[in-house]
Design a protein around this motif. Structure first.
Motif, PDB file in Angstrom:
ATOM      1  N   LEU B 398       0.840  -1.193   0.000  1.00 34.84           N
ATOM      2  CA  LEU B 398       0.000   0.000   0.000  1.00 34.84           C
ATOM      3  C   LEU B 398       0.877   1.246   0.000  1.00 34.84           C
ATOM      4  N   ALA B 399       1.928   1.208   0.792  1.00 35.66           N
ATOM      5  CA  ALA B 399       2.853   2.338   0.850  1.00 35.66           C
ATOM      6  C   ALA B 399       3.538   2.533  -0.506  1.00 35.66           C
ATOM      7  N   VAL B 401       2.365   1.691  -3.514  1.00 37.08           N
ATOM      8  CA  VAL B 401       1.395   2.239  -4.471  1.00 37.08           C
ATOM      9  C   VAL B 401       1.175   3.720  -4.203  1.00 37.08           C
ATOM     10  N   GLU B 402       1.134   4.067  -2.929  1.00 41.52           N
ATOM     11  CA  GLU B 402       0.940   5.463  -2.556  1.00 41.52           C
ATOM     12  C   GLU B 402       2.128   6.306  -3.033  1.00 41.52           C
TER      13      GLU B 402
END
Lengths: 432, 521, 495
Positions: B398-399, B401-402
């Motif tokens: 998630l990090a 992709v962010e």
């Protein structure tokens, strides 16, 4: 857009009308194709209608075409045969008049939006999918008609074009599969025209972009260059060519590119499906239908075989609704009208009606996903009499003032039988 | 014909560990695997990195081995592990007296343990049953066995080992009393080759009996089916064990974005063919309720089973499955059966795979006169790609992709796999959808391929169209096969939201894409 | 289970169908927000308490709850996002700007009162706006309400001292309401039971003047004999112990929750609400209260939000224990009391639930009166056609369109309904420097609708939405209660 005027109808007895503002002749539960059709049909018959739904309906998950029956040639004739053979099938229950009425209602609502549906229930059309397969259907929006298989077969070279940034449309695969089926298809990726958007090109975002003249002009010029180079007569594009003005967009692209343009539906969100829902919503609002979304019907109560009250979940407390008539259009397992408990039985989610399931639970799922005929569980639904009134296990009518419409009905797997929209509009249209 | 020192049969954790260990000692190895790496039991286990606590009473040797290997694996492959920690909890259904015995046995076997105040336990895991009476903390973790296999393979290859995936072992070649090689067929090209070697190491787990039979050796390995259910979310972030003697459905492992409850233990005859029974699922969900009230109302994603290789010693032919030792056995068939050049390593568990490899490699090295010591306990394994530092943590992707603002470019949305990663995997030579799944977790989330497999198949098609591929895969067939394989795991858990999801997936593939109408080519 | 299922369980219901993403007004106009599905149920599977927050884009969720409204499977997306944002705040603290703008009651206290003209002047100076924009991060074009010299509570207190109110005004209209009263008879029987519960309390109340007794500004001392726990929602309308205008010689008490905006910027909204309620014979109580906590929730400051909500519970508990309903004119305040605070902040005590069960949006309450045949019909005709926007926070009550239902009773009044999802402002969202443009883009369809209506007046329930609409279109906006008061011919401006 959806401007409507709710109050102030000139009338002698204002107080009565006013009081009626909170009372409904019919409450329709469910905002899919069946529910929207029912709301429109009843409003057109002069009833005061509230359409109550959990959220947007299943239209956004479907192709935006009207599937009547997966039949090789003549859907209507095949429906008649089916009805004769399976008297409990929803098509057999409602009869051809309701189907014709429902289709007419849908077509009229779409035409009013400048988005005509073309085709006929007497003919099967085959349209390419976003995988390059050919899928049978009956009525298709004007924006898709140039992709019909017979036309493709007759025409010249074909181009499938898309955008790399749209992750649900892959021209090379579509073209390759069309080629293996004998169509002279080529593919290309277009360059995304400049806009303030740099990423997140969802079908919805692209639809908004295509409604901007500059954006579509840029795409049209790219297509024109391809046509000049490849001599294409038809171009298949992802079905994202505008939400409210799709026909205008397609015409503009055709004019500039000098080729016939057709849309190919993408996986959800399906913009063509959304257009159908919008057309019916707008027609309903104009006919005075109130639409309330975000409201889950949690139970109902009644007496003497009449449903009198239902309750929807709301902040802090339930909201109570009264009506004379009720239409349950909450869908099947996909729509959420029917749900299976953990390892358990099927239940109808709004009113707790008994669910008819076709076989023992251990036979509900075929070992093969694509087994012809599908999985028995998806034939489950609510059994009804010929007026679509719900029956209990003993075959007795449960409520005389409730109609079950659409995918919530038993004895049909609308998806595998290829009759999703047909069942929705026919049962939704049926008079009580 | 190719010449090696050792041919290793089986591309699971043990075989790969052996390949790495032997190659590290300078021996020339080839590993033969009929599928992809970790496509057998290694890729079908719940992902628990044992602290050893599970075995302290019944199988103390295993407990000690686990405790030691746990420490070593944390050092050499942190990127494959999540240091979740683990609790052993006594529920009202368990013998309250076992607690003290458990602690005492932990101390005896060298398994670090600490009793935890119940308030602390509930603060850390609020969804645990408040009626739990005691809780003990241990060093359990969760392990990505796919990633670990890739890392081991990378490491082995770097030392010169050759890894032949999708190669079927047709026969072992015997010369008198000696196994001298193997006939293998490349399943993709159909070409057969003969491998000659000084030793064949049978590391084929539940299939070890079949392999041994090719050498004319009778080896009784009971395939013990373990069924597991993956739940859609991690309702706990710590491995939860029932504090009792090992039984069915008594472990919940939080791994990546899911929680896995396991397992059953049922003897089956065929390691390639075993059903998942509804009553097994029902039992496990009921057991889950005891640990986490409401457990069965969370969404179950899929069920699957793996087959443990449980070695039945000749002396104890009829042991109940749970009573067969979980420690491993190294079988020198020269001494045992009079067949030279053939060694089997059987039993064991993922946590002790390195130790098993060490034992096997020691024996072979000694036989071959190689005096290099085992170094695998201190060699840090390479990371495939360049993702993450230290231990895996849940928010890692998630990090990423962010940071890349790549949300719109996700191919697999459930498991946050970007187009870039799929394309990199394709460029890396990963060619089947199932291998992409194992490598990237594509299709392993709630939608079970509903959105991503169409996209992945299309990307595979585009890659094949642009690059010369020796044995291109038909994307349509691959798509259907993948969905069918997912269906197999979905069928036992189809109710509630997962049933609804399955119907939406059907709507997409049948109703919108018409995948069932595509010609087969 | 007494406890509601954990919020995270709601993410299990997501079937990834993209309906929310297609409907999200923020994702439609901005790349900064990857959409509700992504930041909500999807990303939530990768967040873990106690670990560094992996994603910031959730901060671009405006909290408008359109996703919840359209989701066909019932995923509490907006709540998941609110929680995720709070996790960011818990890790990194509240930025000064957000700390400040989330304290709406404090800002109101500082700006409203005798100093208001000065404050208004200073806050509107270009250099002030410039500083606020660049230093603080409050967009220099963001709509700012005008603080009032006379706050709502000051007006209430004044009125109490004077011992006057709208009462007289209302009395004159009583007779007109008689015919309507007849209609309500059949409903009375079922309501008797409710009335009895309230009797004891009503006798303590003063008859003559609504707020004549200072003691009525503080909670009554007696506790009710039995307070029915409202955990199971009442299936029939029971406005608790209250009775309508005509059925009792005693005025039935009702609590008005005014919220920060009415207090500091728009006392006329509260005055209109009081006028209408008194017109129906209610004795309107305005007990001490503070901010509902929504701005704190929206800015992720859950610690302060919990404090705010629990303080309100303390203030209002004595009333709701007696079955006295709490009504509000700010749809977001009432939503917070009803649902947002309990759900998002994880407050589920019996007291919190009791307050939630007794809280109504004012028009929700009036519609219930109308359904029971107890809404007065002494309207003067209003030949007007007005655009009405139902705020997203109102739709989040999931009770339909009470304003439309009630206002459509006014002869001659025509409402044209806004088709827009959201005005963009979403409380404090649209005043933030980095989000102002997004908010304005989100509101564009609404602004176009209002402009195209050609009306010089628009109706909207939520204060920040009204400010946003007026800011973007130049069209004056009113709370529907103001229109209703006008229709009843009640002159309610007292300041």
């Amino acid at each position: 857009m959806f401007r409507c005027f709710l109050a102030g109808r000139p009338t002698k007895n204002r107080a009565k009308i006013a009081q009626k503002n909170m009372e409904y002749d019919t409450i329709v539960i469910g905002a899919g194709l069946a529910g929207l059709t029912a709301a429109n049909a009843r409003a057109a018959r002069g009833e005061r209608v509230l359409l109550l739904a959990k959220g947007h309906g299943a239209c956004q998950w479907a192709s935006g075409c009207v599937d009547l029956l997966d039949a090789p040639e003549h859907p209507l004739a095949a429906i008649a045969q089916l009805a004769a053979k399976h008297p409990l099938h929803p098509y057999a229950r409602v009869g051809p008049a309701a189907l014709h009425g429902g289709l007419k209602l849908l077509q009229s609502a779409c035409s009013k939006m400048g988005y005509p549906l073309v085709g006929s229930p007497t003919q099967t059309l085959r349209l390419p999918t976003a995988l390059g397969a050919l899928r049978p259907t009956s009525l298709v929006p004007l924006t898709m008609v140039a992709g019909e298989a017979r036309q493709l077969a007759a025409g010249g070279p074909l181009l499938i074009a898309g955008f790399r940034a749209l992750r649900d449309f892959f021209p090379p695969l579509i073209a390759a599969n069309l080629r293996t089926q004998g169509f002279p298809a080529t593919s290309c990726y277009l360059t995304m025209p400049n806009s303030e958007r740099q990423r997140d090109f969802t079908p919805m975002n692209l639809a908004h972009l295509f409604e901007r003249p500059a954006f579509r002009e840029n795409v049209a010029q790219q297509l024109r260059a391809h046509v000049r180079q490849g001599g294409y007569t038809r171009i298949g594009l992802p079905a994202v060519l505008g939400l409210h003005h799709a026909v205008t967009v397609v015409q503009a692209l055709q004019q500039t590119s000098n080729a016939l343009i057709f849309e190919i539906p993408t996986p959800p969100t399906s913009i063509p499906g959304m257009r159908l829902a919008h057309a019916l919503e707008q027609a309903a609002r104009q006919a005075g239908v109130h639409i309330q979304l975000g409201s889950w019907v949690v139970r109902g109560s009644g007496s003497q075989k009449r449903l009198e009250t239902i309750y929807s979940a709301a902040a802090a407390r339930e909201q109570r609704h009264h009506a004379q008539h009720w239409v349950l259009a909450t869908g099947g397992i996909l729509g959420g009208g029917i749900r299976r408990e953990p390892q358990g039985a099927l239940r109808e989610t709004a009113l707790g009606l008994p669910v008819h399931s076709p076989s023992q639970a251990n036979e509900w799922f075929h070992p093969h996903l694509f087994a012809p005929g599908g999985h028995p569980i998806f034939q489950a639904g609510i059994a009804t009499d010929q007026h679509l009134r719900p029956l209990d296990a003993a075959g007795q009518i449960m409520y005389t003032n409730v109609m079950i419409v659409g995918s919530a009905l038993a004895h049909c797997d609308p998806l595998r039988e290829g009759c999703r929209e047909g069942i929705a509009v026919a049962t939704g249209y049926k008079e009580s | 014909m190719t010449n090696y020192d050792i041919a290793i049969i089986g591309g699971g954790a043990t075989g790969l560990g052996c390949a790495f260990d032997l190659a590290l000692r300078g021996l020339r190895c080839v590993l033969v695997e009929k599928g992809d790496l970790a496509s057998g039991t290694t890729g079908r286990y719940h992902g628990l990195l044992h602290s050893g606590g599970r075995y302290v009473t019944k199988d103390p040797q295993s407990a000690t081995e686990c405790a030691r290997e746990n420490t070593i694996l944390r050092r050499i492959m942190p990127h494959c592990l999540e240091a979740t920690g683990g609790f052993f909890v006594i529920t009202p259904w368990d013998d309250p007296l076992y607690g003290d015995q458990f602690v005492a046995n932990c101390h005896k076997t060298g398994v670090p343990v600490q009793e935890l105040a119940l308030a602390t336990m509930l603060r850390r895991e609020p969804l645990l049953n408040p009626r739990i009476t005691r809780a003990f903390e241990v060093l359990d973790g969760s392990a990505d066995s796919f990633l670990a296999s890739q890392s081991l393979a990378l490491a082995a290859k770097a030392c010169g080992a050759q890894i032949l995936t999708y190669h079927h072992l047709d026969a072992l070649v015997r010369d008198g009393d000696r196994v001298v090689g193997a006939l293998v067929t490349d399943l993709r090209s159909g070409t057969q080759q003969r491998i000659t070697c000084a030793y064949v190491l049978n590391a084929s787990g539940a299939w070890a009996g079949q392999v041994a039979a090719m050498a004319g050796v009778k080896l009784s390995v009971v395939p013990g089916k373990g069924t597991m259910v993956a739940m859609n979310q991690r309702m706990v972030n710590t491995v939860i064990n029932r504090c009792k003697l090992p039984a069915d459905g008594d472990i919940i492992v939080p791994i990546h974005s899911v929680a896995v409850i396991g397992t059953t233990d049922v003897q089956v005859t065929d390691p390639d063919n075993y059903p998942i029974e509804a009553h097994e699922i029902a039992f496990m969900l009921a057991e889950g309720e005891k640990l986490i009230p409401g457990f069965s109302h969370y969404r179950a994603l899929r069920a699957w089973a793996g087959v443990r290789p449980l070695y039945q010693d000749r002396d104890t032919p009829s042991a109940a499955e749970r009573d067969i030792s979980r420690t491993f056995k190294l079988l020198d068939h020269a001494a045992r059966d009079g067949v030279e050049g053939f060694i089997s390593i059987v039993g064991g568990k993922w946590t002790t795979c390195r130790l098993m490899a060490e034992a096997a490699a020691n024996l072979i090295a000694q036989r071959m006169g190689n005096t290099q010591p085992c170094r695998t306990a201190s060699e840090i394994l390479p990371r495939p790609g360049a993702e993450g530092h230290g231990f895996y943590y849940l928010g890692q992707h998630l990090a990423a992709v962010e940071a890349q603002q790549a949300a719109g470019d996700l191919i697999c949305e459930c498991e946050l796999v970007t187009r870039e990663r799929v394309e990199a995997a394709l460029a890396d030579g990963i060619t089947t959808l199932d291998d992409i799944r194992r490598t990237l977790r594509v299709g392993m989330g709630p939608c079970q391929g509903g959105w991503c497999i169409y996209r992945t198949a299309a990307l595979l098609h585009e890659y094949q169209a642009q690059h010369a591929t020796s044995h291109p895969i038909n994307p349509n067939q691959a798509l259907r096969d993948f969905l069918q394989a997912r269906w197999k795991g979905l069928r036992p858990v189809l109710w509630g939201d997962q049933l609804r999801q399955a119907r939406l997936d059907e709507q997409i593939y049948v109703g919108l894409l018409g995948v069932d109408r595509l010609p087969d080519v | 289970m007494n406890h509601p299922p954990p919020l995270n369980q709601g993410l299990d219901q997501c079937i990834k169908c993209n309906i929310c993403t297609s409907a999200c007004p923020v994702a439609a106009v901005s790349d900064r927000f990857p959409g509700p599905k992504y930041v909500g149920p999807q990303a939530q599977r990768f967040r873990r308490e106690g670990q560094p927050v992996p994603d910031d884009s959730v901060d671009y969720c405006s909290g408008c709850r359109v996703c919840n409204e359209v989701c066909p499977t019932g995923v509490p997306i907006a709540q998941l996002n609110a929680r995720a944002r709070a996790q960011i705040v818990a890790e990194r603290g509240v930025p000064l700007r957000n700390w400040l703008i989330a304290r709406t009651d404090m800002i109101g206290r500082l700006s409203a009162g005798p100093q208001a003209p000065l404050v208004n002047f200073v806050l509107r100076l270009a250099p002030t706006r410039w500083l606020a924009h660049y230093i603080l991060g409050i967009h220099r074009h963001a709509p700012l309400p005008l603080a009032r010299r006379h706050t709502f509570r000051a007006w209430v207190a004044e009125r109490r001292v004077q011992g006057t109110g709208n009462r007289e005004q209302g009395t004159g209209n009583r007779e007109q309401g008689t015919e309507n009263r007849e209609q309500g008879t059949e409903n009375r029987e079922q309501r008797t039971e409710n009335r009895e519960q309230g009797t004891e309390n009503r006798e303590q109340g003063t008859e003559k003047s609504v707020l004549s007794s200072p003691s009525r500004l503080t909670p009554p001392t007696s506790t009710p004999p039995t307070s029915t726990p409202p955990t199971s929602t009442p299936p029939t309308f029971s406005p608790h112990a209250s009775s309508p205008h005509a059925s009792s010689p005693h005025a039935s008490p009702i609590v008005y929750f005014h919220g920060c905006a009415t207090q500091a910027y728009e006392p006329h909204v509260g005055q209109a609400a009081l006028a209408v309620l008194e017109h129906h014979g209610y004795e309107v109580l305005v007990p001490p209260q503070n901010c509902c906590g929504l701005p704190l929730i929206s800015n992720g400051d859950f610690v302060a939000a919990r404090r705010a909500h629990l303080t309100n519970v303390r203030h209002l508990l004595a009333y709701v224990r007696q079955g006295i309903p709490v009504v509000g004119t700010s749809t977001s305040c009432t939503l917070t009391l009803k649902e947002e605070a309990p759900e998002i902040l994880g407050l589920h005590s019996a007291d919190v639930q009791l307050l939630a069960a007794h809280t109504y949006d004012l028009f929700e309450f009036l519609r219930l009166l109308a359904e029971a045949g107890q809404l007065r019909r002494d309207f003067r005709p209003m030949a007007r056609q007005l655009p009405y926007h139902i705020p997203c926070q109102y739709r989040a009550h999931r009770i339909g369109q009470p304003v439309v239902d009630v206002l459509s009773l006014i002869p001659g009044l025509q409402l044209s309904l806004s088709p827009a999802a959201c005005c963009g402002i979403a409380g404090t969202y649209g005043i933030k420097r980095e989000k102002y443009a997004i908010a304005m883009a989100v509101g564009q369809p609404l602004f176009n609708f209002i402009r195209q209506s050609g009306s010089d007046l628009a109706l909207c329930d939520s204060e920040t939405c009204r400010w946003q609409i007026s800011h973007a279109t130049g069209v004056a906006t009113k709370h529907p209660i103001e229109l209703l008061a006008e229709a009843y011919n009640l002159s309610y401006y007292q300041s």
